[in-house]
Write a protein that holds these residues in place. Sequence first.
Motif, PDB file in Angstrom:
ATOM      1  N   GLN B  57       6.284  40.031  24.872  1.00 40.33           N
ATOM      2  CA  GLN B  57       5.327  39.045  24.361  1.00 40.33           C
ATOM      3  C   GLN B  57       6.062  37.790  23.882  1.00 40.33           C
ATOM      4  OE1 GLN B  57       3.423  41.622  21.418  1.00 40.33           O
ATOM      5  NE2 GLN B  57       1.544  41.568  22.632  1.00 40.33           N
ATOM      6  N   LEU B  58       5.328  36.679  23.839  1.00 42.46           N
ATOM      7  CA  LEU B  58       5.866  35.414  23.342  1.00 42.46           C
ATOM      8  C   LEU B  58       4.937  34.886  22.262  1.00 42.46           C
ATOM      9  CD1 LEU B  58       6.474  33.617  26.785  1.00 42.46           C
ATOM     10  CD2 LEU B  58       8.270  34.510  25.286  1.00 42.46           C
ATOM     11  N   SER B  59       5.514  34.253  21.246  1.00 41.99           N
ATOM     12  CA  SER B  59       4.688  33.599  20.240  1.00 41.99           C
ATOM     13  C   SER B  59       4.376  32.187  20.726  1.00 41.99           C
ATOM     14  CB  SER B  59       5.436  33.529  18.908  1.00 41.99           C
ATOM     15  OG  SER B  59       4.814  32.561  18.073  1.00 41.99           O
ATOM     16  N   ALA B  60       3.084  31.847  20.745  1.00 37.28           N
ATOM     17  CA  ALA B  60       2.688  30.498  21.179  1.00 37.28           C
ATOM     18  C   ALA B  60       3.213  29.446  20.210  1.00 37.28           C
ATOM     19  CB  ALA B  60       1.166  30.404  21.272  1.00 37.28           C
ATOM     20  N   PHE B  61       3.439  29.829  18.988  1.00 37.10           N
ATOM     21  CA  PHE B  61       3.865  28.886  17.950  1.00 37.10           C
ATOM     22  C   PHE B  61       5.370  28.667  17.976  1.00 37.10           C
ATOM     23  CE2 PHE B  61       4.667  27.558  13.508  1.00 37.10           C
ATOM     24  CZ  PHE B  61       3.677  26.598  13.351  1.00 37.10           C
ATOM     25  N   TYR B  62       6.115  29.757  18.156  1.00 40.42           N
ATOM     26  CA  TYR B  62       7.577  29.675  18.009  1.00 40.42           C
ATOM     27  C   TYR B  62       8.347  29.625  19.337  1.00 40.42           C
ATOM     28  CZ  TYR B  62       6.808  30.851  13.115  1.00 40.42           C
ATOM     29  OH  TYR B  62       6.394  30.826  11.820  1.00 40.42           O
ATOM     30  N   ASP B  63       7.807  30.253  20.374  1.00 43.73           N
ATOM     31  CA  ASP B  63       8.642  30.501  21.556  1.00 43.73           C
ATOM     32  C   ASP B  63       8.401  29.570  22.736  1.00 43.73           C
ATOM     33  OD1 ASP B  63       9.622  32.657  20.137  1.00 43.73           O
ATOM     34  OD2 ASP B  63       8.191  34.077  20.995  1.00 43.73           O
ATOM     35  N   LEU B  64       7.340  28.769  22.708  1.00 45.50           N
ATOM     36  CA  LEU B  64       6.995  27.995  23.901  1.00 45.50           C
ATOM     37  C   LEU B  64       7.562  26.579  23.870  1.00 45.50           C
ATOM     38  CD1 LEU B  64       3.222  28.922  24.469  1.00 45.50           C
ATOM     39  CD2 LEU B  64       5.277  30.123  25.254  1.00 45.50           C
ATOM     40  N   THR B  67       5.390  21.669  26.677  1.00 46.27           N
ATOM     41  CA  THR B  67       4.463  21.682  27.826  1.00 46.27           C
ATOM     42  C   THR B  67       3.686  22.990  27.865  1.00 46.27           C
ATOM     43  OG1 THR B  67       5.919  20.232  29.060  1.00 46.27           O
ATOM     44  CG2 THR B  67       4.345  21.522  30.344  1.00 46.27           C
ATOM     45  N   ASP B  68       4.401  24.103  27.742  1.00 45.26           N
ATOM     46  CA  ASP B  68       3.727  25.406  27.767  1.00 45.26           C
ATOM     47  C   ASP B  68       2.768  25.537  26.583  1.00 45.26           C
ATOM     48  OD1 ASP B  68       4.988  26.139  30.061  1.00 45.26           O
ATOM     49  OD2 ASP B  68       6.393  27.556  29.134  1.00 45.26           O
ATOM     50  N   GLN B  69       3.172  24.991  25.441  1.00 44.31           N
ATOM     51  CA  GLN B  69       2.314  25.070  24.253  1.00 44.31           C
ATOM     52  C   GLN B  69       1.017  24.278  24.477  1.00 44.31           C
ATOM     53  OE1 GLN B  69       3.976  23.458  20.497  1.00 44.31           O
ATOM     54  NE2 GLN B  69       3.930  25.577  19.829  1.00 44.31           N
ATOM     55  N   ALA B  70       1.151  23.103  25.102  1.00 48.44           N
ATOM     56  CA  ALA B  70      -0.037  22.278  25.369  1.00 48.44           C
ATOM     57  C   ALA B  70      -0.963  22.989  26.350  1.00 48.44           C
ATOM     58  CB  ALA B  70       0.399  20.930  25.933  1.00 48.44           C
ATOM     59  N   ILE B  71      -0.393  23.583  27.388  1.00 48.98           N
ATOM     60  CA  ILE B  71      -1.230  24.292  28.372  1.00 48.98           C
ATOM     61  C   ILE B  71      -1.868  25.524  27.728  1.00 48.98           C
ATOM     62  CG2 ILE B  71      -1.122  25.644  30.517  1.00 48.98           C
ATOM     63  CD1 ILE B  71       0.593  23.411  31.662  1.00 48.98           C
ATOM     64  N   HIS B  72      -1.117  26.200  26.876  1.00 51.62           N
ATOM     65  CA  HIS B  72      -1.672  27.364  26.194  1.00 51.62           C
ATOM     66  C   HIS B  72      -2.866  26.968  25.330  1.00 51.62           C
ATOM     67  CE1 HIS B  72      -1.919  30.200  22.768  1.00 51.62           C
ATOM     68  NE2 HIS B  72      -1.876  31.079  23.751  1.00 51.62           N
ATOM     69  N   ARG B 154      11.301  23.063  31.607  1.00 51.59           N
ATOM     70  CA  ARG B 154      11.084  24.382  30.967  1.00 51.59           C
ATOM     71  C   ARG B 154       9.639  24.868  31.129  1.00 51.59           C
ATOM     72  NH1 ARG B 154      12.608  23.527  25.065  1.00 51.59           N
ATOM     73  NH2 ARG B 154      12.106  25.737  24.878  1.00 51.59           N
ATOM     74  N   GLN B 155       9.085  24.600  32.303  1.00 52.70           N
ATOM     75  CA  GLN B 155       7.689  24.990  32.532  1.00 52.70           C
ATOM     76  C   GLN B 155       7.592  26.407  33.091  1.00 52.70           C
ATOM     77  OE1 GLN B 155       5.177  22.035  34.315  1.00 52.70           O
ATOM     78  NE2 GLN B 155       3.510  23.219  33.449  1.00 52.70           N
ATOM     79  N   SER B 156       6.514  27.103  32.738  1.00 55.89           N
ATOM     80  CA  SER B 156       6.284  28.472  33.208  1.00 55.89           C
ATOM     81  C   SER B 156       5.200  28.485  34.273  1.00 55.89           C
ATOM     82  CB  SER B 156       5.838  29.340  32.036  1.00 55.89           C
ATOM     83  OG  SER B 156       6.807  29.354  31.028  1.00 55.89           O
TER      84      SER B 156
END
Lengths: 310, 218
Positions: B57-64, B67-72, B154-156
């Motif tokens: 699992q990944l934390s949306a707050f700490y690990d992204l 760009t990934d955070q915005a898409i999330h 660093r995009q997923s």
Amino acid sequence: MKFQRLLAAPLLVVLSTLLIGAVEARPLRVGITLHPYYSFVANIVGDRAEILPLIEAGNNPHNYRPRAEDMRRVMNMDVLVVNGIGHDEWAFEIIQAAGREEKLPLIYANSGVPLIPIAADEGEAKVVNPHTFVSVTVAIQQIYTIARELGKLDPDNAVFFRKNARDYTLKLRRMKAKFMGELVKLNTSNLRCATMHGAYGYLMQEFGLQVVAVIEPRHGVSPTARQLGNTIDKIKAANVNVLFAEKFFASNLADTIREATGISMYAFSHMSDGDYSPELFERETRANLETLVKAMRVINTETSASATES
Amino acid sequence: MSAAVNTAQAISTVRPRSGRQETLTIGAVFLGILIVAGVAISQRQVANPLPRLYDWQLSAFYDLSKTDQAIHTSLVTAIPELWLLHADMLSLQKRGKSKETWPDIKQLAEYYYVAPFAQDLFWTQNGSVKWTRVTAFSFEGSTVYHGYAGTADRQSAYLVVLSHAHKGATFNSVGNIWMHPNPNAPAPNTVVRDSLIRSGWKQVVPYSGEIERKRIRS
């Protein structure tokens, strides 16, 4: 006498039924803490609920101190919609002072919102950004949460609330799409922006723009001379070319930064000024997006000019 | 001689006080304070409200990345929208007015302007991700939207898995978001959790307002 007794019992039943009916028929009294929540609730409930702001308009929600009249207002509410993640902590003091901790249902508008950090610098400690109401995308999430929770408290109107929520969110999304349409034509690749206040992280995120620096070291706290000096260094090092400050922001600090760095400055609305109104969120969001487009046009012109020169 | 004897008899040895008693007493007091403080601190400790994450699992707050955070963030907001549209389309299907039960990417992007599917500034700034609706999972009761080929740093790659466990609660927002470090990761053949994990997908756990509320109030 016997006849009177016989008559009294059914009369009491009828009266009680009427009274209960009258109480049940009374529209829900929905309390709100911040201006955008007034707009959200007003657009969800239409004329089928009454909206009661917890504090009077014209107060700064960042440093508000509870007053006696706030307790009177909270006593009249059936439910209170709160930010609950750091922007309306005074609401909990008022509820506690009024002794309604166990009795007043609360709708946490942000319960399902994925929060992002306030700090722009990836190396800094991550602090939750509570300004989820200064954004269209995240506002939509909150509107759905509020509509769903109000529907639970007033099941007869749940479908009505849900329909209004959908209509309202589509309206907001279309407004955002209109500005997106203008922005997508511009070359914003040279944009390096900072914000005075941490309030605009969600707004910038939904337009795909990244904030390089936030000037205020903490929410609502002015920087010390040393912190300001560090910030100016950071702005220079990061090659920031636009600073978004707040409308009604004390301009001396902004002027200092502008003089020291030479960057362009624009003002955004924090959505906590003026009277409560159903239109406030749309109006202020539109103003923010117009400001954003204006800033991007300047960046676009500068980018085109530098491309021509080279 | 006798005087000397008398003198010897009169001398008594006085040993200096070692302070041992005081040391023991003070030590005992210190120990007592430490025990009381330790118990008090352990009683006052607040349970950490942060969800304990597994290594898949990944934390949306700490690990992204940003760009990934915005898409999330945009996907989390899109999920209730997808369920509402699904409910509408089911209703239309019952009346014979729609063959589909989930909106396709074109509808999401061009009519409803739902991020991150709409091809707007957000889309271009966040890697111009290509999105498809994967319908091959219908036998598993899930609908999946797959995002891939993003070009940002660093995009997923992304998966939104909408589970059909919602039956009877259409105004609900049940959905899981998964990310893969390879932005070109293909859509999986199944969305069974262990299989996704084996293929390198990681589930993203949001830091929600609910968690923050518990942290502030605990």
